[in-house]
Design a protein around this motif. Structure first.
Motif, mmCIF file in Angstrom:
data_model
loop_
_atom_site.group_PDB
_atom_site.id
_atom_site.type_symbol
_atom_site.label_atom_id
_atom_site.label_comp_id
_atom_site.label_asym_id
_atom_site.label_seq_id
_atom_site.Cartn_x
_atom_site.Cartn_y
_atom_site.Cartn_z
ATOM 1 N N PHE A 46 13.764 25.707 37.032
ATOM 2 C CA PHE A 46 12.926 25.467 35.787
ATOM 3 C C PHE A 46 11.570 24.949 36.186
ATOM 4 O O PHE A 46 10.606 25.206 35.772
ATOM 5 N N GLU A 47 11.577 24.044 37.352
ATOM 6 C CA GLU A 47 10.415 23.246 37.831
ATOM 7 C C GLU A 47 9.634 24.437 38.259
ATOM 8 O O GLU A 47 8.343 24.291 38.213
ATOM 9 N N ALA A 48 10.167 25.382 38.993
ATOM 10 C CA ALA A 48 9.320 26.263 39.747
ATOM 11 C C ALA A 48 8.757 27.266 38.498
ATOM 12 O O ALA A 48 7.819 27.841 38.969
ATOM 13 N N ILE A 49 9.492 27.780 37.801
ATOM 14 C CA ILE A 49 8.877 28.624 36.525
ATOM 15 C C ILE A 49 7.995 27.877 35.868
ATOM 16 O O ILE A 49 6.758 28.484 35.609
ATOM 17 N N CYS A 50 8.036 26.575 35.586
ATOM 18 C CA CYS A 50 7.111 25.822 34.828
ATOM 19 C C CYS A 50 5.550 25.792 35.781
ATOM 20 O O CYS A 50 4.558 25.609 35.053
ATOM 21 N N ALA A 51 5.830 25.808 37.112
ATOM 22 C CA ALA A 51 4.717 25.655 37.851
ATOM 23 C C ALA A 51 3.804 26.704 38.170
ATOM 24 O O ALA A 51 2.649 26.907 38.618
ATOM 25 N N ASP A 52 4.533 27.887 37.736
ATOM 26 C CA ASP A 52 3.968 29.314 37.962
ATOM 27 C C ASP A 52 3.103 29.732 36.824
ATOM 28 O O ASP A 52 3.866 29.958 35.679
ATOM 29 N N PRO A 53 2.087 30.045 36.854
ATOM 30 C CA PRO A 53 0.983 30.229 35.603
ATOM 31 C C PRO A 53 1.466 31.873 35.373
ATOM 32 O O PRO A 53 0.946 31.996 34.012
ATOM 33 N N ARG A 54 2.248 32.626 35.927
ATOM 34 C CA ARG A 54 2.619 33.969 35.462
ATOM 35 C C ARG A 54 3.974 34.148 35.060
ATOM 36 O O ARG A 54 4.545 34.947 34.971
ATOM 37 N N ASN A 55 4.810 32.896 34.848
ATOM 38 C CA ASN A 55 5.943 32.842 34.105
ATOM 39 C C ASN A 55 6.027 31.992 32.968
ATOM 40 O O ASN A 55 5.364 31.049 32.988
ATOM 41 N N GLU A 56 6.934 32.479 31.902
ATOM 42 C CA GLU A 56 7.151 31.607 30.779
ATOM 43 C C GLU A 56 8.718 31.686 30.693
ATOM 44 O O GLU A 56 9.196 32.882 30.261
ATOM 45 N N LEU A 57 9.183 30.549 30.512
ATOM 46 C CA LEU A 57 10.688 30.443 29.881
ATOM 47 C C LEU A 57 10.383 30.032 28.490
ATOM 48 O O LEU A 57 9.764 29.165 28.185
ATOM 49 N N VAL A 58 11.099 30.994 27.844
ATOM 50 C CA VAL A 58 10.819 30.747 26.155
ATOM 51 C C VAL A 58 12.079 30.419 25.399
ATOM 52 O O VAL A 58 13.193 31.143 25.922
ATOM 53 N N VAL A 59 11.982 29.569 24.266
ATOM 54 C CA VAL A 59 13.226 29.696 23.625
ATOM 55 C C VAL A 59 12.820 30.116 22.125
ATOM 56 O O VAL A 59 11.667 29.797 21.764
#
Length: 156
Positions: A46-59
């Motif tokens: 989760f932290e890696a996804i949040c830190a990457d501007p090319r990734n979005e984890l969405v709900v």
């Protein structure tokens, strides 16, 4: 008329529900670890996804409850004349909400995000053992254009 879900970036507090969604099918049940205490591996991811501007984890939410999730990744490339592509992964809808248009709303939202960003292509994969998912994506305009291949590496 059905209520439409709202979409937002996932927060750390959403992780227990997201992992439950990922585990809520025969394939996910064998590879995920849902529970009230989230294993550290999910927190690190989760932290890696949040830190990457090319990734979005969405709900996706209805009445304040998480009813769906997906990950949207933007991939730069040289193909399509240097066009960026969007990869949709980890699409899940809560079992009690399936068949109510939430999945379609989620995919439509993700495609619109890609379009607004100027992506040239939206892609996703789904397991061949999910024929209903394949039909769903084809109904939304996705075409089975390539043969996907995966090489699984041993985990920790």
């Amino acid at each position: 008329m059905r209520q439409s879900p709202t979409f937002r970036r996932a927060t750390r507090d959403d992780l227990p529900q997201i992992v439950r969604l990922l585990a809520d099918d025969p394939l996910g049940a064998s590879r995920e670890s849902p529970g009230e205490v989230i294993p550290e591996c999910y927190l690190r991811a989760f932290e890696a996804i949040c830190a990457d501007p090319r990734n979005e984890l969405v709900v996706a939410e209805l009445d304040g409850a998480v009813v769906g999730t997906l990950q949207l990744t933007f991939i730069p490339g040289l193909t399509y004349r240097g066009g960026e592509r969007a990869q949709i992964e980890g699409v899940r809808v809560s079992a009690d909400q399936r068949g109510r248009g939430i999945g379609q709303a989620m995919i439509t939202w993700a495609v619109e995000q890609a379009r607004a960003r100027g992506c040239r292509l939206v892609q996703l994969t789904t397991d061949r053992r999910r024929p209903e998912a394949i039909r769903f994506y084809q109904k939304l305009g996705f075409q089975p254009s390539h043969t996907g291949m995966k090489y699984h590496l041993p985990g920790p």
